[in-house]
Each structure stands twice: as structure tokens, then as C-alpha cells.
Design a protein around this motif. Sequence first.
Motif, PDB file in Angstrom:
ATOM      1  N   LEU B 344      -2.097  66.959 -33.769  1.00 44.07           N
ATOM      2  CA  LEU B 344      -0.534  66.487 -33.849  1.00 44.07           C
ATOM      3  C   LEU B 344      -0.358  65.567 -34.933  1.00 44.07           C
ATOM      4  O   LEU B 344       0.461  65.710 -35.771  1.00 44.07           O
ATOM      5  CB  LEU B 344      -0.155  65.993 -32.365  1.00 44.07           C
ATOM      6  N   ALA B 345      -1.285  64.654 -34.870  1.00 53.05           N
ATOM      7  CA  ALA B 345      -1.151  63.720 -36.158  1.00 53.05           C
ATOM      8  C   ALA B 345      -1.057  64.189 -37.351  1.00 53.05           C
ATOM      9  O   ALA B 345      -0.138  64.111 -38.555  1.00 53.05           O
ATOM     10  CB  ALA B 345      -1.975  62.546 -35.943  1.00 53.05           C
ATOM     11  N   THR B 348       1.948  66.399 -38.206  1.00 50.78           N
ATOM     12  CA  THR B 348       3.070  65.830 -38.354  1.00 50.78           C
ATOM     13  C   THR B 348       3.353  65.381 -39.556  1.00 50.78           C
ATOM     14  O   THR B 348       4.365  65.454 -40.373  1.00 50.78           O
ATOM     15  CB  THR B 348       3.091  64.810 -37.314  1.00 50.78           C
ATOM     16  N   GLU B 349       2.003  64.851 -40.201  1.00 49.34           N
ATOM     17  CA  GLU B 349       2.123  64.301 -41.598  1.00 49.34           C
ATOM     18  C   GLU B 349       2.572  65.462 -42.492  1.00 49.34           C
ATOM     19  O   GLU B 349       3.221  65.113 -43.486  1.00 49.34           O
ATOM     20  CB  GLU B 349       0.671  63.796 -41.985  1.00 49.34           C
TER      21      GLU B 349
END
Lengths: 279, 357
Positions: B344-345, B348-349
Motif C-alpha cells: 500500500l505505502a 501510494t507513493e
Amino acid sequence: MPARLRSAGPAILILPGFLLVAGLFVWPVAQLVATSFGDKAGALVHYSKIFTETTYLRVVSRTLLLSAQTALLCVLLGYPLAYQLNRAGRIGKALILVCILIPFWTNLLVRTYGWIILLNPQGVINGLLRQVGLIEGSLPLVYNSTGVLVGMTQIMLPYMVLPLAAVMSRLDPAVMRAARSLGASPLAAFLKVYVPLTLPGVLGGSLLVFMLSLGFFVVPAILGGPRDLLLAQLIEFNINQTLNWPFAAALSTVLLVATVTLYWIGDRFFGLGRLWGAR
Amino acid sequence: MSSTRIRTTRLLHGASRRDLLKLSAAAIATVAAPSVLRAQAGEIVFASWGGSWEAAMREAWFKPFTQKTGIGVRTVSGNAYGRIQAMVEAGKTEWDVVEVLPDFQWIGAEKKLLEPIDFNLVDKTPIMAGADLVTPYSVPQVLFSRLIAYNKKLSPAPKSFADIFDTKKFPGKRAFYSKANGAFLEAALLADGVAPSALYPLDIERALKKLSTIRDDILFYETNAQAEQFVTDGQAVIGLIPDGRALSAQKNGAPIEIAYDLSFLTWSAMVVPKGAPRAKQAMEFLAYTLTPDAQAAIAKAYTYGPVVPKAFDMIPAERAAILSGGPQMKNAVIMGEKWWGANLAAATEKVNAWKLS
């Protein structure tokens, strides 16, 4: 009661407030800052990410830019408003104050959704413009920076008008009369005497609006487009979605340092503290 | 100015100093002792999304569960992941069960915020197979989906994800969820010709390239209420939105059609935060919610599908036909939530960089 304690009376009165601030604000903030440095990969890894990666540089610069634009719009709208507020009679003053304060007390979400009704392509403003034949399609007024600016300016305007009106009311009317009697035209007296004398209020109000705007979350999230990703939204995401607290703490620290620095500059050079009677 | 000062002084003198001290001591005690706010013994605390969904759970799950076991269920709202981490790190877990989105099954486990599920108490055999619905730290709660809903007054019916990316044949805005895991990356890849079985790991670059082709026609929504509003009032002609919101818009009379063939199936999960004071009772609660009876009851009360396929035997056909997991969704793609939990992280970036560029 022993005399020493009695003389310390006023100081004791401050104590609960002091403890409250120290315990509920200063200590958590210190922990927050510590969290931002405490990563196994290195103390500065999160900061170097913020200041080297294009994405984060863009978020930081957009946050600064939107805040500055909001402050500028607030000056342009707020100065005449504060001027009128100061000159108006009793009823006029009350009316202007009501117009400023009722939105001020209205829930932020309500106002933000209200703007959507006004600004969206099928909304009131576009509908009106189409009806009078000024446009054919619709103007992109929302889900972009325009929407964010409109929403933020409306919310921030009281923070500009109220301090500005306070500065204007403290201005001695005799100064303006003197300028006129020495031969200045009304316009010249206004531009060369009134404006410079109220400039500290303008700068103070602008800094206040700018600093408060830096942390905005709801308005850009709802009225903004994909490019209006601001620092507060990134912080929320890292706290609640990915649980990357050190990075969220670093982003928060950047916001905090920016705000404190600005406050310091404002206080040091423009007497920001005087606006709310700190000195 | 001076009159206020006099009034304040008088007020301070009026109340004796001892009264003030007593008052502040009481105030401090209230703040420092949240035990008064804690649940009674025999009552579990369930952190939920609240609203009408919570009201439905109360009728379908909480009341019958309390009748059966004598264990009450008290709800609190604001089930944010950040608060779970804050509670666990402070060593003061006050929640026993939390409903979460599936990415947290892995994020929470990796951050060591969760109690392992006691599968001696919780029977996982009837749960829908495959796709990681059950993990050592979580059980699924209900099925829901993100699917294509369109305003039939403003748009013809899209038949494929390629249609979603064809703004010539289907002019107008598309509403996508602003978070990266809102299935729009998956939709872009499917539109670009990727087979559903080959979606994960997601080729984000390729998805973003496809998204760039309709960039100016995307309207990102931040909340589900906004999603419903966008398709209802026609600001977006097509939306990739939660099925519950599409159904609710329909129910409220909006000219909305649902393209069930263009669905992404996902689920919500229930977890027990580490150090939950009544973990054992929480496990009993989880076991109860996963019985076919309880799953059928919630599916009748709210428009989410059961995670226990057997429950469909107890659900009328016309109800099943609108629920996630029902027969109309045989072509639905199951979201790769495990991949999302791990990525996810990073994803998302990349999505943020694309949004800002």
C-alpha cells in the motif's frame, strides 16, 4: 496562609495552565519530534525523503503556495471589509460583524459542502452564468485549486478582518485629519498615511492566515483535485493507513518548524504578538 | 474592561478557594481515571464504522449474541488504524473487536498489533475458500465490492473496462476512490488487456500510463458519501464505487444502473487488538458472526454479502441477486488484498507522484 505563598499567588494561578500546556502539548510534541528522528535506517532518512523526492517537494511547495495565495486573497478581500467595518455606524458595524461571524461559527464541513453546491459544473454559479449567456459549457470552479482557494479564503477571512479592524480602530483619526489639512488629497492621505500605518496589521493577519492554512485538511480533500495533495493529507494517510508514524512525524515536524519560524519572524519584525495583546 | 475585571474578582471571592480546589481535583480525577468509561465485565467493546451499518449489526448480530451468551456488545466509533496502534503501544487496549478493511489484516499483523485468532473457538471451515479471507490474525466479516455504476440518463451502458477508458464513446467524468487501493489501478490494467489472473503483482507503471489517457476526466472521491453524490447528481457519469453506495443511490431514486460484470470483490475483516481485555469473549463473538444463521441475518439487514456461502441458502433469490458474492457476480475479480497489505505505502507513493505530475 504564609506570606511567601501569598505573594506567589498570581504565579500559582498560572501553574495549572502551565502544567496543562506542558503535559498535553509540549511533551507530546517533543515525543513527536523524537519519533521523526528515531528510525533504524538512520535519524534523517525521513527528512531526506521529504526534501529530495520530487513528490514530497511538490506537496510541500503546493502547501506553501496555496497558503500564500489564500493569505493574499484574504488581504485583498479583507482590507476593504475591515476598513468599512471600522468606518461604519452602529448598525452597519453590527451587520458586517454578523456577516463575518455567522460563517465563522458555522461548521467547516457544512460550509465546504455548501461550496460544492455553488461551484460544481451543474451548480448554482455555473447555472446562472449559462442562463445569462456568458458561458456555454461550465467553468471548472471546483475539484481543482480554484475550489480549494475559494473554500480556504472564506474560512480564513475572519482571521484577517478581525485583527486588521483592531489595528485600524487603534489608529488615531487625527493623523488622517492632519494629512488632509497639510494638503494631501483623500487618495494620497489614504495611500501614504493610512495604508503604511495599517501595514503591521496586514502583515500580521497574512502571517496568521498563512500559518493556519498550512495545516488545512478537510477543504483541500473535498474541494481539491488530484494535484491539491497537501501536507495534512499525507500526514493523515501515514498515521491511519500505513501506520508509518516516523514519516508522519517528520512531515508534522516540517509543518511545525515552518509555522514556528514564521511566527518568530512575524513577532520579531512585525509585532505579531501585539495583534492579540501579547505585549 | 474594568467592569469585567471587577466581576471576575468578585466571582473568585464568591467561591471559596477550597471549593475550587475540590472542583479541579474532581476534574483531574475524571480525566485520569477512564475506568469509569470502561466496559462492564461481560461486555465486549466493538469499534465500528457506525451509522446505519452499526444499527443493522445491532439487530442482526449483537442482540441475538447477547441473548445466547449473556455477553453484551458495546460499540464505539472511530475505528482508525492509528488508534489501534496508539492503544497497543500505550499498553492500554480498550477495544476487543475492530472491523477493518482487509489491508490491515497484514499491516496490523506485521506491526504486531493483533491477537492471533483462536481457531479452536472460531470455525473457519464454512468460510468462502481462497483469496486469503482468513489469516492467523483475522476473520472476514462481510463481502462488499467496488463496481461500475453509471448514470443511465447520461451514459450508455459500459460493457467492459476498456469502455471505462473510452471517453469518446462514453463522454463525461469517471469517479474513482482517491486512495491507491480503490481498484482503479486494477481496472486500468484490465482495460489494457491484462488477464484477471495475472493482475498481481500490479504493474503500477502500466496502470498509470493507461490512467493518463483519461486523466482530465477522472474525479477522485475522498469519502463514499461523495462517491454516491457524484454519480447521483451526474457530476460523474460513471463511477467505480462501493456496491452499497450504488444500491443506496438507486433506492433513493437516482437513475443509476450497476454493471455487475465489472466488479471487484473484497471484504471487511474483524480483528482483536493485542492486549484486548476480553479477548476470549471476543473470539466467541467472532465465532457467532461466522455461523450461516448470523451471516444470513446480516445479509438480509444490510446490502453486504455473506462470507459463508452456505448462508445464501437462507437468503431469498432476489436479495442474493444484489449482494456481493451472489450469482450476478460470477465474473467479479477478487481484489489482491494480501498484495495491497504489503504494498500500500509503495503503491501510494507512485500514485501520488502521478497525481502531482
